[in-house]
Design a protein around this motif. Structure first.
Motif, PDB file in Angstrom:
ATOM      1  N   THR A 132       0.811  -1.215   0.000  1.00  0.00           N
ATOM      2  CA  THR A 132       0.000   0.000   0.000  1.00  0.00           C
ATOM      3  C   THR A 132       0.851   1.274   0.000  1.00  0.00           C
ATOM      4  OG1 THR A 132      -0.076  -0.040   2.401  1.00  0.00           O
ATOM      5  CG2 THR A 132      -1.862  -1.126   1.257  1.00  0.00           C
ATOM      6  N   VAL A 133       2.169   1.110   0.043  1.00  0.00           N
ATOM      7  CA  VAL A 133       3.049   2.272   0.140  1.00  0.00           C
ATOM      8  C   VAL A 133       3.828   2.420  -1.164  1.00  0.00           C
ATOM      9  CG1 VAL A 133       4.990   3.244   1.404  1.00  0.00           C
ATOM     10  CG2 VAL A 133       3.235   1.987   2.620  1.00  0.00           C
ATOM     11  N   SER A 134       4.022   3.663  -1.619  1.00  0.00           N
ATOM     12  CA  SER A 134       4.687   3.843  -2.905  1.00  0.00           C
ATOM     13  C   SER A 134       6.164   3.439  -2.815  1.00  0.00           C
ATOM     14  CB  SER A 134       4.541   5.287  -3.389  1.00  0.00           C
ATOM     15  OG  SER A 134       5.650   6.044  -3.008  1.00  0.00           O
ATOM     16  N   TYR A 135       6.682   2.963  -3.946  1.00  0.00           N
ATOM     17  CA  TYR A 135       8.065   2.477  -4.003  1.00  0.00           C
ATOM     18  C   TYR A 135       9.059   3.546  -3.551  1.00  0.00           C
ATOM     19  CZ  TYR A 135       6.523  -1.556  -6.796  1.00  0.00           C
ATOM     20  OH  TYR A 135       5.926  -2.709  -7.241  1.00  0.00           O
ATOM     21  N   LEU A 136       8.743   4.795  -3.892  1.00  0.00           N
ATOM     22  CA  LEU A 136       9.646   5.895  -3.533  1.00  0.00           C
ATOM     23  C   LEU A 136       9.829   5.952  -2.023  1.00  0.00           C
ATOM     24  CD1 LEU A 136      11.269   8.412  -4.277  1.00  0.00           C
ATOM     25  CD2 LEU A 136       9.148   9.715  -4.254  1.00  0.00           C
ATOM     26  N   ILE A 137       8.732   5.764  -1.285  1.00  0.00           N
ATOM     27  CA  ILE A 137       8.788   5.843   0.174  1.00  0.00           C
ATOM     28  C   ILE A 137       9.546   4.643   0.749  1.00  0.00           C
ATOM     29  CG2 ILE A 137       7.350   5.804   2.251  1.00  0.00           C
ATOM     30  CD1 ILE A 137       5.347   7.529   0.713  1.00  0.00           C
ATOM     31  N   ILE A 138       9.301   3.450   0.187  1.00  0.00           N
ATOM     32  CA  ILE A 138      10.043   2.262   0.626  1.00  0.00           C
ATOM     33  C   ILE A 138      11.542   2.463   0.406  1.00  0.00           C
ATOM     34  CG2 ILE A 138      10.456  -0.185   0.145  1.00  0.00           C
ATOM     35  CD1 ILE A 138       7.476  -0.450  -0.482  1.00  0.00           C
ATOM     36  N   ALA A 139      11.884   2.968  -0.767  1.00  0.00           N
ATOM     37  CA  ALA A 139      13.292   3.178  -1.104  1.00  0.00           C
ATOM     38  C   ALA A 139      13.930   4.199  -0.168  1.00  0.00           C
ATOM     39  CB  ALA A 139      13.422   3.643  -2.556  1.00  0.00           C
ATOM     40  N   LEU A 153      -0.637   5.142  -8.030  1.00  0.00           N
ATOM     41  CA  LEU A 153       0.560   4.937  -8.846  1.00  0.00           C
ATOM     42  C   LEU A 153       0.996   6.224  -9.532  1.00  0.00           C
ATOM     43  CD1 LEU A 153      -0.284   1.468 -10.404  1.00  0.00           C
ATOM     44  CD2 LEU A 153       1.351   1.989  -8.592  1.00  0.00           C
ATOM     45  N   CYS A 154       0.013   7.058  -9.899  1.00  0.00           N
ATOM     46  CA  CYS A 154       0.316   8.286 -10.636  1.00  0.00           C
ATOM     47  C   CYS A 154       0.948   9.331  -9.725  1.00  0.00           C
ATOM     48  CB  CYS A 154      -0.972   8.815 -11.268  1.00  0.00           C
ATOM     49  SG  CYS A 154      -0.718  10.236 -12.303  1.00  0.00           S
ATOM     50  N   ILE A 155       0.385   9.518  -8.545  1.00  0.00           N
ATOM     51  CA  ILE A 155       0.855  10.600  -7.687  1.00  0.00           C
ATOM     52  C   ILE A 155       2.220  10.268  -7.082  1.00  0.00           C
ATOM     53  CG2 ILE A 155      -0.108   9.955  -5.424  1.00  0.00           C
ATOM     54  CD1 ILE A 155      -1.127  12.937  -5.338  1.00  0.00           C
ATOM     55  N   GLY A 156       2.560   8.976  -7.001  1.00  0.00           N
ATOM     56  CA  GLY A 156       3.836   8.596  -6.409  1.00  0.00           C
ATOM     57  C   GLY A 156       4.941   8.401  -7.420  1.00  0.00           C
ATOM     58  N   ASP A 157       4.655   8.644  -8.715  1.00  0.00           N
ATOM     59  CA  ASP A 157       5.645   8.313  -9.737  1.00  0.00           C
ATOM     60  C   ASP A 157       6.596   9.466 -10.016  1.00  0.00           C
ATOM     61  OD1 ASP A 157       6.803   6.615 -11.716  1.00  0.00           O
ATOM     62  OD2 ASP A 157       5.928   7.954 -13.199  1.00  0.00           O
ATOM     63  N   TYR A 158       7.853   9.083 -10.206  1.00  0.00           N
ATOM     64  CA  TYR A 158       8.905  10.063 -10.467  1.00  0.00           C
ATOM     65  C   TYR A 158       9.352  10.039 -11.927  1.00  0.00           C
ATOM     66  CZ  TYR A 158      13.756  11.729 -10.514  1.00  0.00           C
ATOM     67  OH  TYR A 158      14.925  12.358 -10.822  1.00  0.00           O
TER      68      TYR A 158
END
Lengths: 261, 286
Positions: free
Chosen positions: A108-115, B223-228
């Motif tokens: 449920t957590v975005s990959y950016l935050i996990i990283a 997925l959209c708001i967290g994408d870089y």
């Protein structure tokens, strides 16, 4: 008016398929571009860029790293997911709903935050970045997926066979290895191949948690900085080919069989 | 006797669950806690000092370029969700209703095939299409529709296009799954009661697929708001979305505390939307 109305859905279908396939077609087409830039006009076919990709030692090293990380982290994710699913599906544990929740949570957590969390922790602990840290991160994102897939297919219908094996004197690990795992093979394979495709294509964790040994998406990323090049198209086309091949394997081996039963 | 068997079974179960749990704890829960703590710290030169201050969050609200990142993120994400649903629904409907049954699986696999190109490469492929001398401008010029090449790369238009391309495929899948689950009897009943095709769709099919749309839209949102990647490759640096701002704090300034605080803001936004969607789904069901 009538025939027009009837043709409308097909027109829409054609339009959207064009939209969906346009980037891929352009990517593959201009990977054969006989010139320095992958833009129109198309100047005729050459395999030169594929040759350059295959002889680029950095790209090939990154490709190897990607395979290593994808296969290793997926195998570990499937193993951990399988064990946890067996434990939670076959035994009553206090707070099992909470345990399931914790195992699923990273999904449920975005990959950016996990990283970012892993990076802060590794920094604080003074541990160096390497392919191992990338792999650890990929297990974090794929373990919930594997657990969920395997847990969902651990129904009551295999229980009697497991009991029979136990009655015949098989120790617990033999029951799991020789009875439960083979019966779950479609789910295990689906979990494994899905994990491989996710890990193989994952960028942000691999980007933040690697330093010298990078995976393919990160290497492609740094290739992009040098501008448009048919070489990027060539490596992109190759990646697409590998993914589609994986998907075909999955379709033929797992889903066809599962559908037939 | 039976107690000891039960205890043994429980110990065995813990033994099975523990490895996975330990991994999640060590590489997810602990890092997450570290990040929360870091967000209350302060960067002093190259050192990170734990100050237990809310300064990072205050800065987020007060420094306009940080807050702007969130606003841009929300604007782009809203656009992408709406456009993707509007494009994907008819496609899923046509595949479910107009394509013959034996071709549906093939049609669906084809519709999501480019999903499996590398994510980084897919964004790059859109640069090829949208750049000044790219394929789209080339086509427009030779058709005589424009006299000057359009500036499409490094704009919000490019970012949205790249995102929509990705999420149309995803939404087609989720909406299709919802559509084929509808009992054909419902449509037949509507027809028996004298509804025409449009009325059946409007009053029967659409309301019944709304939960599927919401789930797909939520997935798109997250997925959209967290994408870089897509904003970075396609949007350029004209207007930054929140993940780009976060990466900027990391890359250029090594400001871990600020990056952590911004990430938690991002997560809070997603959680709020999740709660809203969950409540809506509950209301819909009762």
């Amino acid at each position: 008016m009538r025939p027009l109305l009837r043709a409308l859905p097909w027109l829409y279908l054609a339009l959207l398929y064009t939209f969906i396939f346009l980037p891929v077609v352009v990517l593959v087409l201009f990977s054969f571009q006989d010139g320095r830039l992958p833009v129109p006009p198309f100047q005729g076919a050459t395999l030169r860029w594929y040759g350059e990709v295959l002889s680029d030692s950095r790209l090939m090293a990154a490709l190897g790293n990607s395979f290593l990380v994808a296969l290793g982290s997926s195998a570990l994710s499937v193993l951990l997911g399988f064990l946890a699913a067996c434990g939670l599906a076959r035994y009553h544990l206090p707070g099992s709903a909470l345990l399931r929740g914790v195992l699923i949570a990273p999904m449920t957590v975005s990959y950016l935050i996990i990283a970012l969390g892993l990076l802060s922790t590794l920094n604080a602990a003074g541990l160096p970045l390497s392919l191992w840290t990338v792999g650890a991160g990929h297990v974090v994102i794929n373990l919930p997926l594997c657990f969920a897939i395997i847990y969902a297919s651990l129904g009551g219908h295999q229980v009697s066979m497991e009991r029979a094996a136990r009655d015949l004197g098989a120790p617990e690990w033999k029951v799991m290895w020789l009875v439960t795992a083979p019966m779950l093979m479609p789910a295990l394979l689906a979990a494994f191949f899905l994990s491989v495709t996710f890990s193989w294509d994952e960028f942000i964790i691999a980007f933040l948690l690697s330093r010298f040994d990078v995976t393919l998406p990160v290497e492609i990323w740094s290739l992009l900085r040098s501008g448009l090049s048919p070489k990027t198209n060539a490596i992109g086309s190759l990646v697409f080919l590998v993914s589609v091949a994986l998907l075909l394997v999955l379709e033929v081996t797992v889903f066809r069989k599962a559908g037939r039963r | 006797m039976s107690d000891s068997i039960e205890r043994r079974a429980r110990r065995r179960a813990w033994g099975l669950v523990l490895p996975g749990l330990a991994w999640t704890g060590l590489f997810f829960l602990l890092p997450f806690a570290v990040m929360v703590v870091t967000s209350f710290a302060r960067r002093e030169g190259r050192e990170i000092v734990l100050a237990w201050s809310l300064q990072n969050y205050v800065d987020f609200v007060e420094k306009s370029f940080l807050l702007r990142g969130l606003v841009v993120s929300l604007e782009i994400t809203a656009l992408v969700v709406v456009i993707s649903v509007l494009l994907a629904y008819p496609l899923a409907w046509i595949i479910a209703e107009r394509v013959p049954a034996r071709w549906q699986r093939t049609a669906l696999i084809l519709a999501v095939l480019p999903f499996w190109t590398s994510y980084v490469v897919r964004s790059y492929a859109w640069v090829l299409l949208l750049s000044r001398n790219g394929v789209v401008n080339d086509a427009l010029l030779s058709l005589g529709l424009v006299s000057e090449p359009l500036e499409m790369a490094s704009t919000r238009f490019a970012t949205v296009t790249g995102f929509v391309h990705f999420f149309v495929m995803l939404l087609t899948l989720t909406i299709y799954a919802n559509l084929v689950q509808l009992a054909p009897n419902l449509k037949r009943a509507a027809a028996d009661l004298g509804a025409n095709g449009w009325q059946t769709f409007r009053h029967v099919v659409l309301p019944l697929t709304r939960p599927g749309i919401m789930v797909g839209a939520f997935l798109t949102f997250v997925l959209c708001i967290g994408d870089y990647i897509t904003p970075q490759i396609l949007g350029g640096n004209n207007e930054l979305v929140l993940p780009q701002v976060i990466m900027l704090q990391l890359g250029r300034r090594a400001d871990f505390p600020m990056a952590a605080a911004l990430s938690l803001v991002l997560m809070a936004v997603v959680t709020l939307v999740y709660i809203a969607v969950a409540r809506w789904m509950k209301m819909e069901r009762t």
